[in-house]
Design an enzyme around this catalytic site. Sequence first.
Site, PDB file in Angstrom:
ATOM      1  N   CYS A   1      -4.300   4.843  -5.898  1.00 16.95           N
ATOM      2  CA  CYS A   1      -4.851   4.228  -7.115  1.00 16.95           C
ATOM      3  C   CYS A   1      -6.301   4.625  -7.370  1.00 16.95           C
ATOM      4  CB  CYS A   1      -4.727   2.716  -7.041  1.00 16.95           C
ATOM      5  SG  CYS A   1      -5.824   1.922  -5.836  1.00 16.95           S
TER       6      CYS A   1
ATOM      7  N   ASP B   1       2.743  -4.581  -5.309  1.00 15.77           N
ATOM      8  CA  ASP B   1       3.377  -3.270  -5.134  1.00 15.77           C
ATOM      9  C   ASP B   1       2.892  -2.576  -3.862  1.00 15.77           C
ATOM     10  OD1 ASP B   1       0.783  -2.670  -5.812  1.00 15.77           O
ATOM     11  OD2 ASP B   1       1.272  -1.531  -7.623  1.00 15.77           O
TER      12      ASP B   1
ATOM     13  N   ARG C   1      -0.942  -5.458  -2.381  1.00 13.35           N
ATOM     14  CA  ARG C   1      -1.982  -4.430  -2.434  1.00 13.35           C
ATOM     15  C   ARG C   1      -3.253  -5.064  -2.985  1.00 13.35           C
ATOM     16  NH1 ARG C   1      -3.599  -0.900  -6.727  1.00 13.35           N
ATOM     17  NH2 ARG C   1      -1.699  -1.469  -7.889  1.00 13.35           N
TER      18      ARG C   1
ATOM     19  N   CYS D   1      -6.483  -4.383  -4.267  1.00  9.60           N
ATOM     20  CA  CYS D   1      -7.206  -3.253  -4.858  1.00  9.60           C
ATOM     21  C   CYS D   1      -8.653  -3.700  -5.064  1.00  9.60           C
ATOM     22  CB  CYS D   1      -6.550  -2.871  -6.174  1.00  9.60           C
ATOM     23  SG  CYS D   1      -7.271  -1.436  -6.979  1.00  9.60           S
TER      24      CYS D   1
END
Length: 316
Positions: free
Chosen positions: A235, A279, A288, A290
Amino acid sequence: MKKEIYLAGGCFWGTEKYFESIPGVLSTEVGYANGGTENPTYEEVCYNDTGHAETVKVEYEESKIGLPYLLELYYDAINPVSVNRQGGDIGQQYRTGIYFTNGADEPVIHDSIKKLQEKHREKIAIEVKPLLNYYRAEEYHQNYLDKNPGGYCHIDTDQFEKAKHAADVSRIYPKREQDELKKSLSDLQFTVTQNGNTEPPFQNEFFNEFREGIYVDITTGEPLFLSSDKFESGCGWPSFSKPIDAEKLIDVTDKSYGMVRTEVRSKNSDAHLGHVFKDGPVDKGGLRYCINSASLRFIPKEKMEIEGYGDYLNRL
């Protein structure tokens, strides 16, 4: 600075033992509070409807433990929605109550109760009042469980263990004022942590950092994530399968930019960290986290001991 608060939480034998176990608590004493008679005896409180509550006087060092955290520990040891009952003990003397002697504590207590109410459907039964009167209980009640290790206690043993290891992160990693943060953080770090901005993907400090170490809150130094839980998600931001302690974070619904996401903030500092998604790796829980690099400071394994994070080395 030494401060005091008076806490009623059912039978005062166990409640006193619980509070004396907490680091930062300087002394405890049991007595009878906010009743309608003077110098009551234990028998009078139990059988004569005096209106007193079995109460623990707690003196604590504010630089080591703050009242909000002390109250959180108090809530852990009681049923906050139970009226005149804790454990198997029933009667007005076993009601829950927070009694203060410093008027400055009142708004802190009410704010704490408000947050507690958000976690319960039933009405919180803890009364909040100034300390109107307090009478020290008979000597045999003082430190009762120290004198009688097998004596009756309505608090679970695991709660005592938690109390022994309790640590107020707001004192260990104090939240800093905005002016101080503006001076110590870069412009990007400030706008991300304080204004909820997001740094560019693939153009940030730690997205491709995979050395062993620990990631801490850039604003306070509080440990948040370990390298052992970091993974490559593609990502463009640092991704973690879990935090060191989920209690250190708070989730907030984020409806910005026409999306519905779950924002992640540091509970202690209220700094914006990033977002959490469902995810992540299934074998690691499916989440996740982030996180913006600008919200973090990375301390490599070889420097963790000298910087005070040695307790986390065996978790890498």
